[in-house]
Scaffold this active site. Structure first.
Site, mmCIF file in Angstrom:
data_model
loop_
_atom_site.group_PDB
_atom_site.id
_atom_site.type_symbol
_atom_site.label_atom_id
_atom_site.label_comp_id
_atom_site.label_asym_id
_atom_site.label_seq_id
_atom_site.Cartn_x
_atom_site.Cartn_y
_atom_site.Cartn_z
ATOM 1 N N GLU A 198 55.902 44.697 93.644
ATOM 2 C CA GLU A 198 55.508 45.512 92.482
ATOM 3 C C GLU A 198 54.713 44.686 91.467
ATOM 4 O OE1 GLU A 198 59.203 47.445 91.248
ATOM 5 O OE2 GLU A 198 58.748 49.101 92.596
ATOM 6 N N GLU A 387 59.253 51.095 99.937
ATOM 7 C CA GLU A 387 60.486 51.450 99.220
ATOM 8 C C GLU A 387 60.428 52.938 98.949
ATOM 9 O OE1 GLU A 387 61.619 49.359 95.645
ATOM 10 O OE2 GLU A 387 60.900 47.459 96.466
#
Ligand code: BG6
Length: 489
Positions: A198, A387
């Site tokens: 991220e 994810e």
């Protein structure tokens, strides 16, 4: 016939700090997250510190520490990451369960501080290297490929605290040493790599946390610049040691809609995406900063500290694939008279067309299809959803079963949405649902917020046996994989 290709990489995802435990074993050094205590649905986690006179204290995660304070572990506090869910000792059992589920790809991260405990050593820690050799060998026995994140929110504490972390250019070189070490060491065992988890999340902070300091945001641009360069060098090196390596960027999937058709909201949404999502994606995929970067730097008064070779590195280290996390969608608006909702590093007006999870994140499978199309249109690179999942409370029954129809429903609709995106022509190659075996929540430090298909007996106070139990979703996913996404009932 299934729309999912036969070689589709069905998988599951974890990260060392939330899953591994063994925080002070095997020569591992400390990370910032070792000093994070637990929080709750209503309050962010805290970090603990010590002042020069030895006094201990704590403050909310992301808040500035008092002058002179150093992060530290303090007696009497509970730190959920210390043992996490004990993969460090239970890897064989977990990998056998993953094999039984039938997954083909296991996303995990290598804890940098297991290999270079402070980050500045010149020689790696052999015990750390051996641990991951064992894990990779066990995965191979089950026919599972690893997908390894190099840095999942766990830069060694020494680098963060004594060297100024990622704002300091020296960290690029230290990461280089780590990346080169593990990429050469595991070149025969690992083909798929992600550099930073991220990576765009620091630029999502202003919309996530009200009153986020502008100075902090300015430094986040430098942090990202240094990480882009470090990532690009790692991509280049991966191909030097292994020709068929696939290295991806990993973006927090900021799928956002304009809340209204007010043109001000449309532009607001566009600019929000440029800043918090595409700035990172564009740079890592195209190997150069996008045209709107200049305007962003001006807006935040950013003067990047760069060297000419950085731009050569960026151009030479474009990623091979684009991967991202996707839990929910958000909306952005310039209107203030709206009910608000939050999500993973995001917040915005509550979407009246969606349901929300127990932790207040929207549930939007169609958003996943939309987002996959949006990224593929823009990048034309293979994509992976690395994810995705529903954080929810589960109940372990007396007989060891866990009935989680809510999770099955969530997963089913998201798998269907991926199928639609494949039919749309998107080159989606893999899917690793988050926390496939229950692990500690990153935002709240809770165990109660469970994502897994396998239940782990551990609670928010650190009680429990760590025993593993198959949830109903375990059998659902097993069937979905065996039928290559055909049987989702
Ligand atoms: C992502 C992170 O932000 O979301 C994971 O990459 C994290 O580390 C996941 O666990 C889910 O968030 P949370 O806060 O529910 O654990």
């Amino acid at each position: 016939m299934s729309v999912f290709p036969k070689d589709f990489l069905w998988g599951g995802a974890t990260a060392a700090n939330q899953y591994e435990g063994g925080w002070n074993e095997g020569g591992r050094g400390m990370t910032e997250s070792d000093c994070s205590s637990s929080g709750s649905i209503k309050s962010l986690r805290s970090v603990t510190y010590r002042l020069p006179d030895g006094t201990a204290g704590s403050c909310p995660m992301f808040a500035p520490l008092p002058e002179g304070a150093k992060l530290d572990v303090v007696e009497g506090e509970y730190y959920p990451y210390h043992d996490a869910v004990d993969f460090y000792h239970r890897h064989s059992e977990d990998i056998a369960l993953l094999g039984e589920m039938g997954i083909k790809l296991f996303r995990m991260s290598i804890a940098w501080s297991r290999i270079f405990p402070t980050g500045v050593e010149t020689e790696p820690n052999q015990e750390g290297l051996d641990f991951y050799h064992t894990v990779f060998a066990e995965l191979r026995e089950q026919g599972i490929e690893p997908l390894v994140t190099l840095c999942h929110y766990d830069t060694p504490l020494y680098i963060e605290q004594e060297l100024g972390g990622w704002e300091n250019r020296e960290t690029i070189g230290l990461f280089d040493r780590f990346a080169r070490c593990v990429m050469s060491e595991y070149k025969d065992e690992v083909r798929y790599w992600l550099t930073f988890n991220e990576i765009n999340s620091p630029l999502m902070m202003p919309s996530f946390l009200p009153n986020y300091p502008a100075a902090k945001m300015r430094s986040n641009f430098q942090v990202l610049h240094n990480q882009f360069v470090a990532s690009a060098r790692a991509v280049k090196f991966a191909h030097e040691v292994r020709e068929d390596a696939m290295v991806g960027c990993m973006l927090a999937g900021r799928c956002s809609y304009p809340f209204t058709c007010d043109p001000a909201d449309i532009i607001n949404n566009l600019q929000g995406k440029q800043e918090a999502l595409f700035y990172a994606g564009d740079t890592m995929v195209r190997g150069a900063y996008p045209s709107y970067a200049r305007r962003l730097w001006q807006a935040w008064d950013v003067e990047l500290n760069t060297e000419p070779s950085d731009f050569e590195d960026l151009a030479a280290g474009c990623v091979d694939m684009v991967t991202f996390s996707y839990y929910s969608s958000s909306t952005s608006t310039t209107h203030t008279d709206v009910e608000r909702a939050s999500g993973n590093f995001s917040s915005g007006a509550k979407n009246p067309y969606l349901q929300y999870s127990q932790w207040g994140w929207s549930i939007d499978p169609t958003g996943l299809r939309y987002f996959l199309n949006e990224l593929y249109d823009r990048y034309q690179k293979p994509l992976m959803v690395v994810e995705n999942g529903l954080g929810a409370k589960d109940v372990l029954e007396e007989d060891g079963s866990v009935h989680d129809p809510y999770r099955i429903e969530y997963m089913r609709e998201h798998v269907r949405a991926m199928g639609e995106s494949l039919a749309d022509g998107v080159d989606l190659i893999g899917y690793t649902p988050w926390g496939i075996i229950d692990l500690v929540s990153a935002s709240t430090g809770q165990m109660a917020k469970r994502y897994g298909f396998v239940y782990v007996d551990r609670d928010d106070e650190g009680n429990g046996t760590f025993d593993r139990y198959r949830k109903d979703s375990f059998f659902w996913y097993q069937k979905a994989i065996a039928s290559c996404g055909e049987d989702l009932d």
